[in-house]
Design a protein around this motif. Sequence first.
Motif, short mmCIF file in Angstrom:
data_model
loop_
_atom_site.label_atom_id
_atom_site.label_comp_id
_atom_site.label_asym_id
_atom_site.label_seq_id
_atom_site.Cartn_x
_atom_site.Cartn_y
_atom_site.Cartn_z
N ALA A 125 0.83 -1.20 0.00
CA ALA A 125 0.00 0.00 0.00
C ALA A 125 0.87 1.25 0.00
CB ALA A 125 -0.92 0.00 1.22
N GLY A 126 1.97 1.21 0.79
CA GLY A 126 2.88 2.35 0.79
C GLY A 126 3.54 2.54 -0.56
N GLN A 127 3.94 1.42 -1.19
CA GLN A 127 4.56 1.52 -2.52
C GLN A 127 3.56 2.07 -3.53
OE1 GLN A 127 5.95 -2.42 -3.29
NE2 GLN A 127 7.60 -2.33 -1.75
N ALA A 128 2.27 1.61 -3.45
CA ALA A 128 1.25 2.12 -4.37
C ALA A 128 1.03 3.62 -4.15
CB ALA A 128 -0.06 1.36 -4.19
N ALA A 129 1.01 4.02 -2.86
CA ALA A 129 0.85 5.45 -2.56
C ALA A 129 2.03 6.25 -3.10
CB ALA A 129 0.71 5.65 -1.05
N SER A 130 3.24 5.65 -2.95
CA SER A 130 4.43 6.35 -3.45
C SER A 130 4.39 6.49 -4.97
CB SER A 130 5.68 5.58 -3.01
OG SER A 130 6.83 6.19 -3.54
N ARG A 131 3.98 5.36 -5.65
CA ARG A 131 3.90 5.43 -7.12
C ARG A 131 2.82 6.42 -7.55
NH1 ARG A 131 5.01 -0.23 -6.69
NH2 ARG A 131 2.78 -0.73 -6.61
N LEU A 132 1.67 6.42 -6.85
CA LEU A 132 0.61 7.37 -7.19
C LEU A 132 1.08 8.81 -6.97
CD1 LEU A 132 -2.30 8.04 -7.99
CD2 LEU A 132 -2.95 7.73 -5.58
N ALA A 133 1.75 9.05 -5.84
CA ALA A 133 2.24 10.40 -5.57
C ALA A 133 3.27 10.81 -6.62
CB ALA A 133 2.87 10.46 -4.17
N THR A 134 4.12 9.85 -7.03
CA THR A 134 5.11 10.16 -8.05
C THR A 134 4.44 10.53 -9.36
OG1 THR A 134 6.68 8.67 -6.99
CG2 THR A 134 7.10 9.25 -9.28
N ALA A 135 3.40 9.72 -9.74
CA ALA A 135 2.70 10.00 -11.00
C ALA A 135 1.98 11.35 -10.94
CB ALA A 135 1.71 8.88 -11.30
N GLU A 136 1.31 11.63 -9.80
CA GLU A 136 0.62 12.91 -9.70
C GLU A 136 1.60 14.07 -9.63
OE1 GLU A 136 -1.88 12.45 -6.32
OE2 GLU A 136 -3.52 11.52 -7.46
N ASP A 137 2.75 13.83 -9.01
CA ASP A 137 3.80 14.85 -9.04
C ASP A 137 4.24 15.12 -10.47
OD1 ASP A 137 3.77 15.20 -6.36
OD2 ASP A 137 5.46 13.86 -5.94
N GLY A 138 4.30 14.03 -11.29
CA GLY A 138 4.65 14.22 -12.69
C GLY A 138 3.63 15.10 -13.41
N GLN A 139 2.33 14.91 -13.11
CA GLN A 139 1.30 15.76 -13.71
C GLN A 139 1.48 17.22 -13.28
OE1 GLN A 139 -2.13 13.34 -12.33
NE2 GLN A 139 -2.79 13.42 -14.47
N ARG A 140 1.68 17.39 -11.97
CA ARG A 140 1.85 18.77 -11.49
C ARG A 140 3.11 19.41 -12.07
NH1 ARG A 140 -0.75 16.47 -6.94
NH2 ARG A 140 1.18 15.58 -6.16
N GLN A 141 4.16 18.60 -12.22
CA GLN A 141 5.39 19.15 -12.81
C GLN A 141 5.15 19.54 -14.27
OE1 GLN A 141 8.40 16.23 -12.20
NE2 GLN A 141 8.37 16.43 -9.96
N THR A 142 4.37 18.72 -15.00
CA THR A 142 4.08 19.06 -16.40
C THR A 142 3.30 20.38 -16.48
OG1 THR A 142 4.02 16.71 -16.97
CG2 THR A 142 2.96 18.22 -18.50
N ILE A 143 2.30 20.54 -15.61
CA ILE A 143 1.53 21.79 -15.60
C ILE A 143 2.43 22.96 -15.23
CG2 ILE A 143 -0.39 22.98 -14.48
CD1 ILE A 143 -1.66 20.19 -14.09
N GLN A 144 3.31 22.73 -14.22
CA GLN A 144 4.19 23.82 -13.81
C GLN A 144 5.14 24.20 -14.93
OE1 GLN A 144 3.91 25.54 -10.87
NE2 GLN A 144 5.36 26.91 -11.87
N ARG A 145 5.66 23.18 -15.65
CA ARG A 145 6.55 23.50 -16.78
C ARG A 145 5.81 24.30 -17.85
NH1 ARG A 145 8.66 18.19 -15.83
NH2 ARG A 145 7.33 17.28 -17.44
N ALA A 146 4.49 23.97 -18.09
CA ALA A 146 3.70 24.74 -19.06
C ALA A 146 3.53 26.18 -18.58
CB ALA A 146 2.33 24.07 -19.26
#
Length: 1021
Positions: free
Chosen positions: A196-217
């Motif tokens: 569950a912690g690994q899934a949360a970490s992967r989800l947080a990483t993926a959502e961080d990737g989305q936020r980073q993409t928006i921030q780069r835009a």
Amino acid sequence: MRISRLEIQAFGPFSGRQVVDFDALSAQGLFLLNGPTGAGKSSVLDAICYALYGSVPGVRQGAKRLRSDHAPIGLAPEVELEFTVGARRFSVTRSPQWERPSKRGGGTTTEQARTLLSEFVDGAWVQKSARNDEAGLELLNVLGMDKEQFTRVVMLPQGEFAAFLRADAGSRRELLQRLFSTDRFENIEKLLSEQAGQAASRLATAEDGQRQTIQRALDEAARHGIEADVPAEGQPAPGGQAVVHTLLEAVAARSAEAAAAADRTGRQLEQDKARYSGLAAARARAVALERHRTAQAEHEAGAAEAAALAAAVERHQDARLLAGVLDAAEDAGLEHKDCRTRCDRALDTLRADGTAATYLAGAGDGTDALFDLAPTAARLEAAARAAASDLGVLQAALPDEDRLQGLNERIRDISAKRASLAERTIGLEQRLAELRADKALLEQEAVGLRETAGEETRCAEALEAARALEATIAEHAQADQRRSVAEKNYAAAHEEHLRRKEMWLTRLQLRLEQAAVELAAQLEDGKECAVCGSLEHPDPARAGDDERVTHADEQAAREAHAAAEARLNEARALRDAAALEAARLAALGGGRDAAVAREATQQAQARLTEARRAQQELEDAAARIDALVAREQQILAQLEDAGRAASEAAAQLRSLEDQAAELAARLEHHRRGFGTLHERAEAVDSARAVLVAAREALEALDRAAGRRDKAVSALADALAGSHFDGAAAVREALLEAEALEETLRRIRAHEAAGHRLEAEGESPDITAALQDEAEGRSVPSEDEVQAAGRDYAALGERAADEAVALRLLDQSLSQLQAYNALLVEQEAAVAPLRERHALLRSVADSARGGGDNRYKMPLSTYVLASRLEQVAEAATERLLAMTDGRFALVHSDALTGNKKAGLGLSVIDGWTGNRRDTSTLSGGESFMASLAMALGLADVVQQEAGGIDIETLFVDEGFGSLDDQALEQVMDALDGLRSGGRVVGLVSHVAELKLRIPAQLQVHKDREGSRLEFVDQLQMV
């Protein structure tokens, strides 16, 4: 598993070797292990557990010393157990770590723990392992249980299960975890939490990737001053795509505006470029025409110098045609001079070499004709051939001379070796005599030491007896002092008892005498007498002069007398015990003189010390004698080797001397006055070389003279056909290489300048400049050209900035389009991660006892609750039989407050039908419930351990709390355990069990240690 035989030695309270035949003890299926408290009943079970697992159960494992303090010095502690598992029979012998007396000197030496495991195969014992760890692992595999399970399944500890019965859920959990090994379920809980912690970490990483993409835009648009609102943290994808779409539209509009402005600037830039280029070209054509005219004037001024240089080069070329002939004539003259010098040097060397002169004299007619070429060359050749012939003979004889030299060296070496062997033989004989003398002295000393050392054992026994007597005397003195004190205390207590008794009897007598007065004091007129019932009291008793004694006074005196009597009895017991102890010690010699005993101990100690010192010296002497004997044998062998080597050396020396004499006589003929053949061969070889060199020098001088004459004639012919006056004029006309190169370079430069000027005169720029001059056009100034250039450059920079801005906008537009596409891909990847995280978090929370878990019960507790339920069911079957159907144990998974559920335990009373807490049971009821619990737990653990058959069980203590009926019911339940050949051993000192169970293993204790005895009351009857 069935236990067949147990042997205990120097273990726990057992000093000697005790043997228990469990096959005979278990013949009736039920036996009793009894004895007084502290005799060692539990130590028998400890020995069984130690044999199987290498450690004892419970808190006794903390005691590192398992060896009996009663055991004789030097007797090793040991436990040997024979048991059967299925069809296999094993024997295991273990000895714990212990401190044994050192074999030499005082102190102790640590003996490490050891293990020996054997199996009975085909009628014989076969050793399987002698290593502690290997044997332990093999036994664990065979038994299928660890020590914790074994002590709960085979040795049922009643006191601990009574505590388990009343314990809270946490304490029950610890025991059940150790018994049922539920670590794997806790690992599953941890694994689910980790996933569950690994899934949360992967989800947080993926959502961080989305936020980073928006921030780069946002950052990309901010480069052009374009901004937008940031989406909410929890839902980045939909809001982020809208932001990026807005940014795309804004950047596209800004890019269109920048493209229009760049187009207008570009058209204006083309116009400024054309004006600047025209002015610059006109200015450049006028400047180029001026430079062309200046360069043409300079070229015409250097024409005369170029012609002179060309004439010098032509004269040099003519001289080069004669340079080869001139060089050949000069070289031939120099060669002839050099050959003359070498020839003179060779002839001088020839005259100085006596050996060469000897060979030269033998080759001629006796006259000196060295400078007559033909005769001298022939004589030199003949002399050289003679020297070469002699050199061949000498070289053929050289190996014989080398051999002679080798023989002489070997003769010197062998002579030196013979002398060394003679000296060594003398030294070895001297050392041999010294060793034999030392050995004789040591053997004489060893005779006396051996007699003294032989008394060590007797002296040690005498010292031990003297020390024991001295300790007994000291104990007797203390015991006698205690007896004296006890006698005095008894006398005082006896006196006090008599005094108190007299006081009580006196007060009792007075109390009886004063009873009438006391009754008379209670009489009242008109009320009945308590004695006769009369209403009249004509003559009531009156008190005399004696002290008034009340009932309380008489009772206090009675109690004081009883207390004094108790103290008297206690003092009597202490006196008798002290007298008995003093008498026992006196019988052991405690009444002897302490000073005499101390002196005897000191003398025994001195004799033992002397014997041990003699033993040590004897061992040292024996070692030294052995060393001397070994050294003596070595020296004898060395003497024999030296004698044999001396004989061989003498024989070799005689043979070599004969060979050397023969070779020396044969080589003397070839030396001819030289010290060695090598010296004569070197002289002959040198003479041959000198003769050859002289001949070659004479021949080279003749050839050089002919070449010189030919070269001089050729030079004269060449000068006669040229315009040079002589050799000097030729040398003067020749130019050095550097000077020639420089002259040619200057000529080529003048010619190239002429060609270049001619080409420039026909170039478009010069032609156009001449046309502008002919048509009268003005030449633009430098300031006009620079001003036009500045205007063009400024406009060009503005156009470049606008182009860069346009490119940046286009790049940002492309980047934002990529970000928009990336957000779509990221959302497609994040959606399943979000769903997996929600699922794993829910499952992990439920496994840990949270989330939707209604009972707040972790997975591991759920498994233990299932096992506890099985244990309660198995225990209830026996508890119903023990309590005549009244009590049943049930498992409860109800919540207790806000605590987690799962490991509750209750008892149902069949008489009332109510559920009760286990803590409400009486002492006997608690014993029966805990016994049933232990037996049920043993059954369940046995099933969990792979269904192994436990044929021997031990039930430890607790029977004293039962009444006759309860004891009868418990015994019936235990009798039921014997079904199928199972053997049950009861550990207790309850007297009733001694009458009910015929087969008994009795433990007796005394000052020398405990011992075991097998008693069968049926056979005794």
